[in-house]
Scaffold this active site. Structure first.
Site, PDB file in Angstrom:
ATOM      1  N   GLY A  35     -33.330   5.531  10.925  1.00 37.58           N
ATOM      2  CA  GLY A  35     -34.717   5.450  10.475  1.00 37.58           C
ATOM      3  C   GLY A  35     -35.710   5.870  11.531  1.00 37.58           C
ATOM      4  N   ASN A  36     -35.351   5.720  12.824  1.00 43.44           N
ATOM      5  CA  ASN A  36     -36.272   6.109  13.887  1.00 43.44           C
ATOM      6  C   ASN A  36     -36.535   7.598  13.903  1.00 43.44           C
ATOM      7  OD1 ASN A  36     -33.419   6.211  14.889  1.00 43.44           O
ATOM      8  ND2 ASN A  36     -34.407   7.190  16.635  1.00 43.44           N
ATOM      9  N   LYS A  56     -29.302  -8.726   0.685  1.00 38.74           N
ATOM     10  CA  LYS A  56     -30.001  -7.736   1.511  1.00 38.74           C
ATOM     11  C   LYS A  56     -31.512  -7.844   1.295  1.00 38.74           C
ATOM     12  CE  LYS A  56     -30.410  -3.901   3.996  1.00 38.74           C
ATOM     13  NZ  LYS A  56     -30.037  -3.831   5.429  1.00 38.74           N
ATOM     14  N   LYS A  74     -26.403   3.398   4.754  1.00 37.24           N
ATOM     15  CA  LYS A  74     -26.293   4.861   4.903  1.00 37.24           C
ATOM     16  C   LYS A  74     -25.202   5.262   5.881  1.00 37.24           C
ATOM     17  CE  LYS A  74     -28.523   5.507   9.051  1.00 37.24           C
ATOM     18  NZ  LYS A  74     -27.996   6.219  10.243  1.00 37.24           N
ATOM     19  N   LYS A  83     -22.776   0.870  12.002  1.00 37.10           N
ATOM     20  CA  LYS A  83     -22.531   2.135  12.696  1.00 37.10           C
ATOM     21  C   LYS A  83     -21.130   2.145  13.311  1.00 37.10           C
ATOM     22  CE  LYS A  83     -27.441   2.825  13.759  1.00 37.10           C
ATOM     23  NZ  LYS A  83     -27.873   1.917  12.683  1.00 37.10           N
TER      24      LYS A  83
END
Length: 318
Positions: free
Chosen positions: A16-17, A134, A218, A280
């Protein structure tokens, strides 16, 4: 031979960054500026001779749409979450394509580019649909939460922070539009696909597909897409150079080259937070376990080194 001396298929997952301003701003101008910088790094991979697939987060963008839902709920029906995902794929895809065209031209690596509206299949019986965990969107007061709950949404009292909407985050099972992505890659395109983890859909008993109210991680979708497209390398670009143990403590230790067994043990010991580095790390493990050559977590500025395996948290088969 260095990996950079051969052409590889690389899947780059942008955090997102990479899609918002340095202060987290998600104004259109801030997003365009951030995307422009990110695509300069992506273009360097193409200039090095690699095939490239891009995927991206969409948390801030979906958050903005949810605020619009809340503010306009008394005037128009709220847009369902799967529609929010589809809208952000279109908007961010458009911004990425413009920035890619410019960055590729500047890098002397002109290639056609395309963005796919991409669906990801999830299990209609995933437990998340009955016990959503979430949190999405902003915190609101009890009155605003009640108004939105009247539209069938689930909201949770988070104490002093206010109320947050809770949604399912089901396991991604299949990226349904892989064939289109593969066709474009084989034709020489740089492809943007599965933004935001993909639009969540389920398959009903009669075979019908339909969107559902959920968000998909994602990074986990990136691992699934990378395997389906026979990618050689998965790079998860984030805002730090390495994954680390003891993050934020005096004992913090950056992880360089690490085997899957060691990384899995560290994950099992709770070293990686579920809302940040955990998915991740899991994505890299799934990719390498399924036959991927290399998975890397690193900052966007170092992705060419990551593909070479010379920087970042680098995971290769044991």
């Amino acid at each position: 031979m260095r990996w950079s001396e051969v052409t590889m298929r690389v899947l780059l997952a942008l955090g997102g960054n990479a899609m918002t301003g340095p202060d987290g701003s998600a104004t259109p101008d801030a997003q365009i500026a951030a995307v422009t910088g990110a695509m300069a790094s992506a273009a360097a991979l193409v200039a090095a001779g690699h095939e490239l697939v891009l995927t991206h987060g969409n948390g801030p963008q979906v958050g903005n749409l949810l605020v619009k839902n809340e503010l306009a709920a008394h005037v128009v029906p709220p847009v369902p979450l799967d529609w929010c995902g589809a809208q952000t794929q279109g908007t961010l895809g458009f911004a990425l394509l413009d920035a890619l065209d410019t960055a590729l031209a500047r890098a002397g690596a002109v290639r056609p580019v395309a963005a796919l509206v991409t669906r990801t299949l999830v299990d209609r019986d995933d437990p998340g649909f009955t016990r959503p965990t979430k949190p999405v969107g902003r915190s609101v007061d009890a009155d605003a939460a009640r108004r939105m709950a009247a539209h069938g949404q689930v909201w949770e009292d988070r104490g002093e922070r206010g109320w947050r909407r809770m949604v399912a985050s089901p396991e991604p099972l299949e990226v349904l539009d892989v064939a289109a992505a593969r066709t474009l890659l084989d034709a020489g395109y740089v492809v943007v696909a599965a933004g935001g983890g993909g639009i969540p859909v389920v398959r009903d008993p009669d075979g019908t597909l339909r969107g559902v109210e959920a968000v998909i991680d994602k990074d986990l979708t990136a691992a699934l897409l990378a395997r389906a497209l026979d990618a050689d390398v998965l790079v998860v670009a984030t805002d730090v150079d390495h994954a680390a143990t003891g993050f934020g403590t005096p004992a913090q230790r950056d992880l360089g080259r690490v085997g899957p067994s060691e990384l899995r043990a560290l994950a099992a010991a709770g070293e990686f937070r579920s809302g940040s580095m955990g998915p991740k790390v899991e994505a890299l493990l799934r990719f390498v376990d399924a036959g991927g050559r290399r998975g890397v977590i690193t900052s966007l500025a170092r992705i060419t080194d990551a593909v070479d395996g010379t920087f970042g948290t680098v995971v290769e088969p044991d």
